[in-house]
Enzyme design. Structure first.
Site, short mmCIF file in Angstrom:
data_model
loop_
_atom_site.label_atom_id
_atom_site.label_comp_id
_atom_site.label_asym_id
_atom_site.label_seq_id
_atom_site.Cartn_x
_atom_site.Cartn_y
_atom_site.Cartn_z
N SER A 65 -1.12 0.45 2.37
CA SER A 65 -2.58 0.98 3.10
C SER A 65 -2.45 0.54 4.65
O SER A 65 -3.28 0.60 5.27
CB SER A 65 -3.82 0.69 2.29
OG SER A 65 -3.66 -0.85 2.16
N LYS A 101 4.95 -7.82 9.09
CA LYS A 101 5.61 -6.95 8.15
C LYS A 101 6.75 -6.44 8.68
O LYS A 101 7.50 -5.96 7.88
CB LYS A 101 4.56 -6.07 7.76
CG LYS A 101 3.18 -6.44 6.99
CD LYS A 101 3.67 -6.56 5.56
CE LYS A 101 2.35 -7.03 4.65
NZ LYS A 101 2.81 -7.16 3.33
#
Lengths: 322, 322
Positions: B83, B58
């Site tokens: 999250s 990410k």
């Protein structure tokens, strides 16, 4: 101080071992972690022996010893006693040489380590936990098979093999101020001392030991080998005592033994898991734990840390094995 | 089939992203395991994105997006909802650029991921789990701060950044027959498709998805985006649905979605821990799990497997954090 060699425990033996195992053992990488460096206040270089074949540095010494055998001795096979990584390492080295291996294993040894020994095709012979029974069963297997005993640490071939990790590390990371390696029977630490002090007499080399099995620390302080301590530690690979040979090498050259509690070992393991994403066993994390306790002493230094093994019982995370 | 580009989702964008993030992101290693290869019956090349900064791929997309902002936009800061790993990645990228980050986090997010977001210095704003409340709170933060929204996957800058992992992998391992990457919102898989098919139109690229959140699989089969599935899986990073943009890219170019059950994911994780000594999270192991289920299809092939992240709650192993 010049290095006063114990018989067959020399930098030449380490170099010969490196050549002998080169076709079989891995040159393990050196890992770094900026976030652990910040916590330690030092520049740490982790020699990743948990990525060695069979999951621990033990393969180096076992491989050197097994491939040192002449053809006649090799044909009769190898016998050892081990509750753990040395047994798996001998099993793998013998499979690679195509000779039989028998490992005498005390009851209660970690399941994950037993499974590795069996997976590598060695015969497992159980014994009781006491040293007396281990020796009795081992002698019996030796007389039955005519095989060669390869001791987990009290063997110059094994010591020389373990030293190859440091030979690699010092080439991979020039200019280290210190190296910290776990100590149990002293094979790894002896090999580390021989290699490190030969390549750089000014380097400091420390052993790291759990408080619950601090016999090497006591032995060096008292100037005599302590062999009657009862180990009580989560570091299942660090429960042996020094031999005369390893005690002599450590007495002459080791700069000290650093201690860590089991809780400090657990915290160091957790750091290695979380920050480095590497799986190490408790015995594999004791050198980092000891450094963190003694961090003031290493502030700003370049330190080699031996992550010695990664064979961990992961039942807590994954449940029992299928 | 020639690649029909979705706007701003091209190999050029991936190459620009690679140049933009080069000073900040890691070129992660490719790992191999002889013993997992034996189990798989194939030659597997693991792209180690669990060793990426902030512990997951990410960071590539977040870093590309954050460093794409012009000075005025950057000064107002970045807002996202996540999250997990995207939140931590945005937090780190913003810290590196020296701009404020706000992460809207639904209640019940994994503690280890929340801690990472906070450690990297981002502001955390809690919201309820429903998409409605996430969007409401995010809109509120955006209007308060005037910041830039960087979506976890529905953003060409993020997709291009994720593609850089495959750009590296294909240079590191020439001649791959196939690549398998996890799919959730489809940002990683879109970037993987763009990079892989541009460099080698003949390569097969598959998504891997847990059975308990198989909306991408259903969407591609039915030719329409399924967004009403309720995810039920241990893969906490794989619970999003495709966006129109990622659905379009996958529909045009993906060779299929492979599934794995949670139990298969757990077994794949265990293999990675035990044989490779690497810490991966469930979402990070789903591509290996899917390959093992479909191993007949990949027999003898050279396959790239994206180990997408390593941010795992280790409480079971180490107890609660200090």
């Amino acid at each position: 101080m010049a290095f006063a060699p114990v018989e067959n425990c020399s930098i030449d033996a380490v170099r010969e071992a490196a050549a002998r195992i080169a076709a079989h053992a891995r040159v393990t990488p050196v890992l770094q972690s900026a976030s652990i460096d910040r916590i330690a206040g030092a520049s740490l270089h982790f020699k990743a022996e948990h990525l060695q074949r069979a999951g621990a540095f033990k393969f180096r010494g076992a491989c050197n010893a097994v491939f040192s055998l002449d053809a006649a001795a090799a044909a009769r096979g190898v016998v050892t006693q081990s509750s753990g990584n040395h047994g798996a390492a001998i099993a793998l080295a013998c499979r690679l040489r195509g000779i039989p291996a028998t490992v005498v294993v005390p009851r209660g040894a970690p399941q994950v380590k037993l499974a590795a020994i069996a997976d590598f095709g060695a015969r497992i012979v159980p014994c009781e936990v006491s040293q007396h029974d281990r020796d009795r069963v081992t002698a019996q297997v030796l007389s039955e098979t005519g095989g060669e005993l390869i001791h987990p640490f009290d063997d110059p071939r094994v010591i020389a093999g373990q030293g190859t990790a440091t030979l690699e590390l010092m080439h991979q990371v020039p200019g280290l101020d210190a190296i910290i390696a776990p100590v149990s029977g002293g094979g790894l630490l002896s090999g580390t001392l021989i290699a490190a002090k030969a390549l750089n007499p000014g380097i400091a080399v420390f052993g790291a030991e759990p408080e619950g099995a601090a016999d090497a620390c006591a032995s060096l302080r008292q100037g005599r080998r302590i062999v009657d301590m009862r180990p009580d530690t989560i570091c299942d690979g660090l429960r042996a005592h020094l031999s005369e040979r390893t005690f002599t090498i450590l007495s002459r050259h080791c700069d000290g033994i650093l201690l860590a509690s089991d809780e400090e070992v657990r915290q160091a393991m957790r750091l290695v898991f979380e920050r480095m994403k590497q799986v190490v066993e408790p015995s594999g994390a004791v050198a980092l734990a000891a450094l963190l306790r003694a961090r003031a002493r290493f502030a700003g230094r370049r330190v080699g840390i031996v992550l010695s093994g990664g064979n961990l019982d992961l039942t807590a995370l994954f449940g029992t094995a299928e």
